[in-house]
Design an enzyme around this catalytic site. Sequence first.
Site, mmCIF file in Angstrom:
data_model
loop_
_atom_site.group_PDB
_atom_site.id
_atom_site.type_symbol
_atom_site.label_atom_id
_atom_site.label_comp_id
_atom_site.label_asym_id
_atom_site.label_seq_id
_atom_site.Cartn_x
_atom_site.Cartn_y
_atom_site.Cartn_z
ATOM 1 N N CYS A 126 -155.118 -48.638 -14.852
ATOM 2 C CA CYS A 126 -154.890 -49.148 -16.214
ATOM 3 C C CYS A 126 -155.977 -48.695 -17.173
ATOM 4 C CB CYS A 126 -154.862 -50.679 -16.166
ATOM 5 S SG CYS A 126 -154.693 -51.456 -17.776
ATOM 6 N N GLU A 182 -154.955 -54.241 -29.820
ATOM 7 C CA GLU A 182 -153.637 -53.669 -30.087
ATOM 8 C C GLU A 182 -152.517 -54.669 -29.818
ATOM 9 O OE1 GLU A 182 -154.028 -49.014 -29.320
ATOM 10 O OE2 GLU A 182 -154.320 -50.234 -27.541
ATOM 11 N N CYS A 217 -158.364 -52.892 -13.174
ATOM 12 C CA CYS A 217 -157.328 -52.324 -12.310
ATOM 13 C C CYS A 217 -157.454 -50.806 -12.421
ATOM 14 C CB CYS A 217 -155.932 -52.759 -12.754
ATOM 15 S SG CYS A 217 -155.692 -54.542 -12.686
ATOM 16 N N CYS A 231 -147.122 -50.017 -21.123
ATOM 17 C CA CYS A 231 -147.953 -50.846 -20.224
ATOM 18 C C CYS A 231 -149.135 -50.042 -19.710
ATOM 19 C CB CYS A 231 -147.168 -51.277 -18.985
ATOM 20 S SG CYS A 231 -145.752 -52.278 -19.299
ATOM 21 N N CYS A 273 -160.736 -55.648 -21.204
ATOM 22 C CA CYS A 273 -160.325 -56.461 -20.054
ATOM 23 C C CYS A 273 -161.372 -56.324 -18.957
ATOM 24 C CB CYS A 273 -158.964 -55.987 -19.540
ATOM 25 S SG CYS A 273 -158.322 -56.991 -18.176
ATOM 26 N N CYS A 291 -145.619 -57.710 -27.919
ATOM 27 C CA CYS A 291 -146.584 -57.729 -26.817
ATOM 28 C C CYS A 291 -147.978 -57.929 -27.422
ATOM 29 C CB CYS A 291 -146.488 -56.408 -26.061
ATOM 30 S SG CYS A 291 -147.715 -56.252 -24.753
#
Length: 365
Positions: free
Chosen positions: A113, A86, A110, A333, A106, A99
């Site tokens: 997230c 994305e 975290c 975010c 990933c 962005c």
Amino acid sequence: MGKTAAELAEIFRRYDAPDYRHRQVFHALYRRRVTTIEAMTDIPLRLREELARDFVITDVEVSQTFESSDGTRRYLLRLADATFIETVWIPEDYADTICISTQAGCPIACTFCMTGRLGLRRQLDAGEIVSQVALVLNDRYGVGGSPARGTNIVLMGMGEPLLNYENVIRAVQLLCDPRGFNISERRITLSTVGVVPRIRDLAREPVRPELAISLSAPTDELRNQLIPLNRRWPLGQLMEVCRQYPLRRNEWISFEYVMLDGINDRDEQARQLVSLLRGLRAKVNLIPHNPAPELAYRSSPMDRILRFQSLLREGGLLTFIRQPRGRDIDAACGQLAARRPPTSPAGGEETTGTPPAQCDRREYE
Ligand code: SAH
């Protein structure tokens, strides 16, 4: 997309073409951002036909776009191997921001997230990274067009950029090349959870973006829980590399701090943060937590965030509160999880993978 001038030169030697051809193609790819080889009209037709047999400009395709009520646009992109990533375009008063993702998924996990729940699908190559910028600019401003007020690029989409170091640096060089995208290195920001040896490498790069560190906790004890990579490079090491980081004129290191209700937003933690960052040319961005049904966190309420900000400011830290953008389309975010289509408020769409085993969310419920 993604090839350097030297690599293009090498290709044209194989085609027995004059040396200046590679400069024309470089310009067509990264400055004019052509979408077909056919459109490289300064190249003879025969050569274009040969090139078109052997190459494509990019194999990144826009699969879907989503429009937020605040003007933010999320692009769901499909890569050649049917992996999805994305990219987000965020219109702002002073300049628009793109962005971009540096990895599909990933590996950091975290706990607050959504991207972290995917795990790492794979690294993006430099072509896949710069193609995101080309696709969005072409979509928003027409092929080859750019806004007069300029564009900011943030490496804050999916992935940990410093765990894909070589491809990221190569992409940044193409974005900054005055004969290419011609975006100033000072308008590009790389955000990392703190891969200490790579921050040291970044300091030595001749072309390098601004640095942002995702901190989100003032102590190792809490940060170990939120950001597993902290166990590998704890705050002492991270702060040391930040203190040694060679800053340019008017440059600050940004520290991002996701505001999690009852977890990292107490007065005492604001004071700990002030002493942790003492002596650094630091700017703090407080980020209200963006929710997802799968995430067992709530954002700190706004009065708490304001109180936290005022404590940091009293402690001498330049502190901002980041306005969430594109929340209604899962573009804010931490919400990027390549969902197709976006989850409705009722939820229940599309799975996003199972949470990694080490992520024990019950602790915070
Ligand atoms: N992996 C890099 C690049 C991603 S930047 C990094 O972590 O720095 C994305 C930013 O959004 C990071 O600062 C991250 O801490 C923050 N973030 C992650 N999940 C979030 C959420 N749910 N709400 C608000 N911010 C979040």
